[in-house]
Design a protein around this motif. Structure first.
Motif, PDB file in Angstrom:
ATOM      1  N   SER A 398       0.834  -1.210   0.000  1.00 42.96           N
ATOM      2  CA  SER A 398       0.000   0.000   0.000  1.00 42.96           C
ATOM      3  C   SER A 398       0.864   1.254   0.000  1.00 42.96           C
ATOM      4  CB  SER A 398      -0.921  -0.009   1.224  1.00 42.96           C
ATOM      5  OG  SER A 398      -0.135  -0.066   2.407  1.00 42.96           O
ATOM      6  N   ALA A 399       2.102   1.111  -0.467  1.00 42.59           N
ATOM      7  CA  ALA A 399       3.028   2.242  -0.582  1.00 42.59           C
ATOM      8  C   ALA A 399       3.147   3.008   0.729  1.00 42.59           C
ATOM      9  CB  ALA A 399       2.585   3.178  -1.715  1.00 42.59           C
ATOM     10  N   SER A 400       3.155   2.300   1.846  1.00 37.04           N
ATOM     11  CA  SER A 400       3.290   3.018   3.118  1.00 37.04           C
ATOM     12  C   SER A 400       4.464   2.513   3.950  1.00 37.04           C
ATOM     13  CB  SER A 400       1.975   2.925   3.909  1.00 37.04           C
ATOM     14  OG  SER A 400       1.555   1.588   4.023  1.00 37.04           O
ATOM     15  N   LEU A 401       5.497   2.001   3.280  1.00 42.57           N
ATOM     16  CA  LEU A 401       6.712   1.611   4.006  1.00 42.57           C
ATOM     17  C   LEU A 401       7.406   2.860   4.535  1.00 42.57           C
ATOM     18  CD1 LEU A 401       8.403  -1.085   1.718  1.00 42.57           C
ATOM     19  CD2 LEU A 401       7.525  -1.439   4.033  1.00 42.57           C
ATOM     20  N   PRO A 402       8.054   2.764   5.675  1.00 42.05           N
ATOM     21  CA  PRO A 402       8.800   3.921   6.192  1.00 42.05           C
ATOM     22  C   PRO A 402      10.050   4.192   5.349  1.00 42.05           C
ATOM     23  CG  PRO A 402       9.190   1.974   7.564  1.00 42.05           C
ATOM     24  CD  PRO A 402       8.142   1.586   6.563  1.00 42.05           C
ATOM     25  N   SER A 403      10.477   5.461   5.322  1.00 45.90           N
ATOM     26  CA  SER A 403      11.784   5.794   4.718  1.00 45.90           C
ATOM     27  C   SER A 403      12.807   5.696   5.826  1.00 45.90           C
ATOM     28  CB  SER A 403      11.793   7.215   4.171  1.00 45.90           C
ATOM     29  OG  SER A 403      10.736   7.384   3.291  1.00 45.90           O
ATOM     30  N   LEU A 404      13.438   4.562   5.932  1.00 48.02           N
ATOM     31  CA  LEU A 404      14.257   4.259   7.103  1.00 48.02           C
ATOM     32  C   LEU A 404      15.442   5.204   7.264  1.00 48.02           C
ATOM     33  CD1 LEU A 404      14.289   0.347   6.905  1.00 48.02           C
ATOM     34  CD2 LEU A 404      12.781   1.844   8.239  1.00 48.02           C
ATOM     35  N   SER A 408      23.834   8.481   7.407  1.00 46.43           N
ATOM     36  CA  SER A 408      24.067   9.866   6.962  1.00 46.43           C
ATOM     37  C   SER A 408      23.065  10.843   7.577  1.00 46.43           C
ATOM     38  CB  SER A 408      24.001   9.928   5.440  1.00 46.43           C
ATOM     39  OG  SER A 408      22.723   9.491   5.011  1.00 46.43           O
ATOM     40  N   ASN A 409      21.975  10.341   8.150  1.00 46.08           N
ATOM     41  CA  ASN A 409      21.006  11.222   8.812  1.00 46.08           C
ATOM     42  C   ASN A 409      21.433  11.603  10.226  1.00 46.08           C
ATOM     43  OD1 ASN A 409      18.658   9.066   7.327  1.00 46.08           O
ATOM     44  ND2 ASN A 409      18.965  11.180   6.681  1.00 46.08           N
ATOM     45  N   LEU A 636      12.232   2.888  12.226  1.00 45.81           N
ATOM     46  CA  LEU A 636      12.403   4.306  12.516  1.00 45.81           C
ATOM     47  C   LEU A 636      12.860   5.099  11.294  1.00 45.81           C
ATOM     48  CD1 LEU A 636      13.987   4.341  16.092  1.00 45.81           C
ATOM     49  CD2 LEU A 636      11.579   4.227  15.397  1.00 45.81           C
ATOM     50  N   GLU A 637      12.255   6.266  11.156  1.00 43.29           N
ATOM     51  CA  GLU A 637      12.639   7.217  10.122  1.00 43.29           C
ATOM     52  C   GLU A 637      13.448   8.312  10.796  1.00 43.29           C
ATOM     53  OE1 GLU A 637       9.273   7.537   7.050  1.00 43.29           O
ATOM     54  OE2 GLU A 637       8.189   7.297   8.945  1.00 43.29           O
ATOM     55  N   PRO A 638      14.158   9.137  10.011  1.00 42.44           N
ATOM     56  CA  PRO A 638      14.994  10.173  10.638  1.00 42.44           C
ATOM     57  C   PRO A 638      14.228  10.993  11.674  1.00 42.44           C
ATOM     58  CG  PRO A 638      15.354  10.139   8.265  1.00 42.44           C
ATOM     59  CD  PRO A 638      14.278   9.135   8.549  1.00 42.44           C
ATOM     60  N   GLN A 639      13.006  11.397  11.309  1.00 43.41           N
ATOM     61  CA  GLN A 639      12.253  12.301  12.201  1.00 43.41           C
ATOM     62  C   GLN A 639      11.756  11.621  13.481  1.00 43.41           C
ATOM     63  OE1 GLN A 639      11.367  11.361   9.144  1.00 43.41           O
ATOM     64  NE2 GLN A 639       9.176  10.943   8.984  1.00 43.41           N
ATOM     65  N   ASP A 640      11.899  10.301  13.573  1.00 37.74           N
ATOM     66  CA  ASP A 640      11.515   9.607  14.814  1.00 37.74           C
ATOM     67  C   ASP A 640      12.625   9.668  15.858  1.00 37.74           C
ATOM     68  OD1 ASP A 640       9.090   8.769  13.647  1.00 37.74           O
ATOM     69  OD2 ASP A 640      10.117   7.080  12.684  1.00 37.74           O
ATOM     70  N   THR A 641      13.777  10.197  15.472  1.00 35.08           N
ATOM     71  CA  THR A 641      14.929  10.205  16.375  1.00 35.08           C
ATOM     72  C   THR A 641      15.350  11.627  16.708  1.00 35.08           C
ATOM     73  OG1 THR A 641      16.646  10.349  14.675  1.00 35.08           O
ATOM     74  CG2 THR A 641      15.764   8.151  15.161  1.00 35.08           C
ATOM     75  N   LEU A 642      16.044  11.780  17.836  1.00 38.94           N
ATOM     76  CA  LEU A 642      16.649  13.077  18.151  1.00 38.94           C
ATOM     77  C   LEU A 642      17.933  13.270  17.347  1.00 38.94           C
ATOM     78  CD1 LEU A 642      16.275  13.305  22.059  1.00 38.94           C
ATOM     79  CD2 LEU A 642      14.751  14.200  20.257  1.00 38.94           C
ATOM     80  N   ASN A 643      18.520  12.168  16.897  1.00 39.34           N
ATOM     81  CA  ASN A 643      19.823  12.238  16.227  1.00 39.34           C
ATOM     82  C   ASN A 643      19.795  12.972  14.902  1.00 39.34           C
ATOM     83  OD1 ASN A 643      19.298   9.493  17.642  1.00 39.34           O
ATOM     84  ND2 ASN A 643      21.504   9.832  17.841  1.00 39.34           N
ATOM     85  N   SER A 644      18.610  13.058  14.295  1.00 37.53           N
ATOM     86  CA  SER A 644      18.555  13.689  12.976  1.00 37.53           C
ATOM     87  C   SER A 644      18.367  15.200  13.080  1.00 37.53           C
ATOM     88  CB  SER A 644      17.406  13.078  12.166  1.00 37.53           C
ATOM     89  OG  SER A 644      16.181  13.390  12.808  1.00 37.53           O
ATOM     90  N   LEU A 645      18.155  15.684  14.296  1.00 33.39           N
ATOM     91  CA  LEU A 645      17.959  17.130  14.471  1.00 33.39           C
ATOM     92  C   LEU A 645      19.288  17.871  14.349  1.00 33.39           C
ATOM     93  CD1 LEU A 645      15.564  17.154  17.579  1.00 33.39           C
ATOM     94  CD2 LEU A 645      14.952  17.534  15.170  1.00 33.39           C
TER      95      LEU A 645
END
Ligand code: DGT
Ligand code: CA
Ligand code: CA
Ligand code: ZN
Length: 654
Positions: A398-404, A408-409, A636-645
């Motif tokens: 259903s084209a709803s896979l996460p962008s992991l 590099s993030n 987890l996608e980048p925005q699910d983590t504090l590390n990508s901020l």
């Protein structure tokens, strides 16, 4: 087909076989191999109760060869080997036969075949040598590890002369450690073996590509065995299979055909000498201390290799990547479309009919890579980490896979130590390394005073560190450098869910990581009490991150009992109201705590994840890679983590 080479003497995962000769001609064995074999012979002689002088002569010869600087092949070729100290006529001829002709002497081979396998198996138990194994065999009739465990548990060893209760307990601990070690290995170790093996296979002539499949490719936290899929033209299978069997690092072959090889790898697979590196003393203790390090140095891992033609490889790779549960879900989806999915192809039932295996596969839909297989089934490509039948099949349809998230993030990480507590590197060196890794910020969270064994820093020292950090940050800002340090603490969680510094000290920090360290106490308590205490510490206004949420050590100890669902739900409420409460994914390959299954749950609740290397050294920072693997496995996608901020954005969140 060709026959199984090598002597099949191995117990699962141990290596105690005579190596097979290198195919390229003399010298057929390396100096190290010969030294090892001499040592083995000495051990087997001792197990069989041979004369102590005979045992010693093999041990001495092994030691001598082990430290030899001259070329063994040459010493043998020139006959100089006979003049070496401790090498008599008999041993000299034996070594000549082995090195120059590729043939181990008959009596060494016999020694291997005539020793009961159960006794050899017992040699794998840390701290247990041949002399005591023989004693227990003679006096108690112990002939296997299983039997040894029984007599130890029945307290039959302690009364024996020269043993005692302590030795008996040590034997039981050793058996436990060995069985854990043999059953599964941590991801970092599995990947080291797997990637070294994969690289060697990929470099062989005739190989199009070799890919590590199985649980290693799915980045599970522990690995049972390695699976490698190799694309080779059919006519090259035998030649490539032979070349694989002759690679360095193969301790034994369990079975070999042209398309399937099952073998045992040992540490000689590594081009450099193998070392596990520094381990946090606390962690090392949980996984067996010196015994663990010794097991690892002499360790082995099972591997299975499949050779397939290029056009079949995507199907074989997909199949052996698994998981089994993902495969089953995929197969069902294929069936629903009138297709048969297996390791050989994706085959229209109508065409395959009664045909099986490769016969049926000639009618397979084509696939240049795994992506094509998913596309045939109207799905997006599913990254290997997600293939656990945890909703990825539906999401891909259903084209709803996460962008992991990817390495590099990662722009920084919060939980790291310096020499102020038990880290090995100074603040400056840690900061410098983070900058060189391309990070935008680094969080420093040294231990708090209660944790004396980790040299927990006093409030004064902590605040002084804060002043230094402010100076650096100012300096970098003045220099126009976009990098900053965040100043925190890893506070122990004290009785009643309290933090380890007074509020006025905590108020001067950027953030607080709260972690449980009194494991004995927490492990001795029930889930309700532990959960309540965690919730209380999360409610403390200063707490921002819950460190290593269960305290588990992979292959070492279970975490304490806690209802992490309740904890996460409580954290979610705080976040909804704008108070930052993040859950740590401790990236140390010894921990990987938060478990990947719960990462997905945190994400669903909107609780940010802090992927933390918990670095105690410069090298420790690179553990972030295992954290990213596990985060990906947890959807987890980048925005699910504090590390990508960015540093600026994170500062705003605090
Ligand atoms: P491990 O080795 O225990 O860490 O886990 P895996 O996933 O590497 O499992 P392994 O080595 O037994 O098998 C590799 C893959 O082969 C597995 O992930 C899926 C596939 N496979 C093995 N047995 C079966 C089976 O009975 N049915 C299906 N559908 N797939 C299987
Ligand atoms: Ca496997
Ligand atoms: Ca396998
Ligand atoms: Zn820490």
């Amino acid at each position: 087909m060709f026959r199984v080479v090598g002597l099949d003497l191995n117990m699962a995962g141990s290596s105690f076989a005579l190596p097979k000769p290198r195919p390229k001609g003399p010298p057929y064995f390396s100096r190290n191999q010969v030294a090892n074999v001499l040592h083995q012979v000495a051990v087997l002689l001792e197990l069989q109760g041979a004369n102590v002088f005979r045992v010693r002569s093999y041990q001495n010869a092994s030691r001598m060869l082990g430290s030899l600087t001259e070329d063994l092949g040459e010493l043998v070729a020139t006959g100089e080997i006979f003049d070496m100290k401790g090498i008599g006529k008999g041993l000299g001829s034996a070594l000549t036969q082995a090195v120059a002709e590729g043939q181990w002497p008959d009596d060494w081979v016999n020694l291997h075949t005539s020793t009961p396998p159960g006794l050899i198996e017992m040699l794998g138990i840390p701290g247990l040598g041949p002399k005591r194994i023989k004693l227990m065999a003679d006096e108690l009739g112990v002939d296997s590890v299983a039997r040894l465990k029984e007599v130890a548990e029945a307290n039959e060893i302690a009364p024996m002369k020269g043993f005692g209760a302590k030795s008996q307990q040590r034997i039981l601990d050793g058996i436990d450690l060995l069985s854990r070690f043999r059953a599964r290995r941590r991801l970092d170790i599995g990947l080291r073996y797997g990637e070294a093996f994969q690289r060697k296979i990929a470099a062989l002539p005739g190989v199009y590509r070799a890919t590590l499949a199985g649980s290693a490719r799915r980045r599970k936290d522990t690995i049972g065995d390695l699976d490698v899929v190799v694309a080779v033209d059919e006519e090259d299978h035998e030649q490539v299979a032979n070349a694989i069997l002759n690679l360095n690092g193969i301790a034994d072959v369990k079975g070999a055909g042209d398309s399937k090889i099952s073998l045992i790898l040992d540490t000689t697979i590594f081009d450099e000498s193998f070392a596990v590196g520094h381990i946090d003393p606390n962690v090392l203790d949980a996984i067996g201390g010196d015994d663990y390090e010794q097991l690892e140095a002499g360790g082995t891992i099972d591997a299975q290799v499949r050779l397939v033609p290029l056009h079949t490889e995507p199907f074989t790779l997909a199949y052996f990547t698994g998981s089994k549960e993902h495969n089953i879900a995929m197969r069902q989806r294929a069936i629903d479309r009138g297709l048969r999915l297996n390791e050989f192809g994706l085959i229209p039932e109508a065409k395959a009919g009664e045909l099986k295996g490769m016969e049926a596969a000639q009618y397979s839909l084509p696939a240049a890579d795994e992506g094509d297989i998913y596309a045939h089934l109207d799905m997006a490509y599913v990254p290997p980490e997600l293939r656990e039948d945890m909703g990825e099949v539906d999401a891909a349809a259903s084209a709803s896979l996460p962008s992991l998230i990817e390495t590099s993030n990662i722009r920084g990480a919060l939980h790291n130590h310096t020499t102020l507590s038990d880290g090995e590197a100074s603040l400056e060196v840690m900061a410098d390394t983070a900058r060189k890794m391309g990070w935008n910020w680094l969080g420093i969270a040294d231990h708090s005073p209660t944790l004396k064994i980790a040299n927990g820093a006093s409030a004064d020292d902590l605040l002084m560190q804060g002043a230094t950090i402010k100076q650096y940050n100012q300096q970098w800002a003045d220099d126009g450098l976009d990098f900053r340090l965040f100043h925190g603490v890893e506070s122990d969680i004290l009785e009643g869910g309290k933090l380890d510094h007074p509020d006025d000290v905590l108020a001067q920090l950027d953030y607080v990581v709260a972690s449980v360290h009194a494991m004995t106490k927490w492990r001795g308590r029930d889930e309700v009490d532990n959960t309540e205490e965690l919730i209380r510490v999360i409610d403390h206004p200063a707490t921002n991150v819950l460190g290593h949420p269960t305290g588990r050590i992979l292959q070492g100890r279970e975490g304490y009992e806690v209802d992490l669902f309740a904890v996460l739900e409580h954290m979610a409420e705080h976040n909804e109201e704008g108070r930052l409460k993040a859950i740590e994914l401790n990236a140390s390959p010894y921990r990987l705590d938060l478990d990947w299954r719960l990462c997905k749950h945190a994400k669903g609740l909107g609780v940010p994840v802090a992927i933390n290397p918990d670095a105690h050294s410069v090298r420790g920072l690179s553990d972030i890679a295992y954290g990213v693997m596990t985060a990906r496995k947890g959807w987890l996608e980048p925005q699910d983590t504090l590390n990508s901020l960015s540093g600026a954005d994170l500062a705003a969140r605090f």
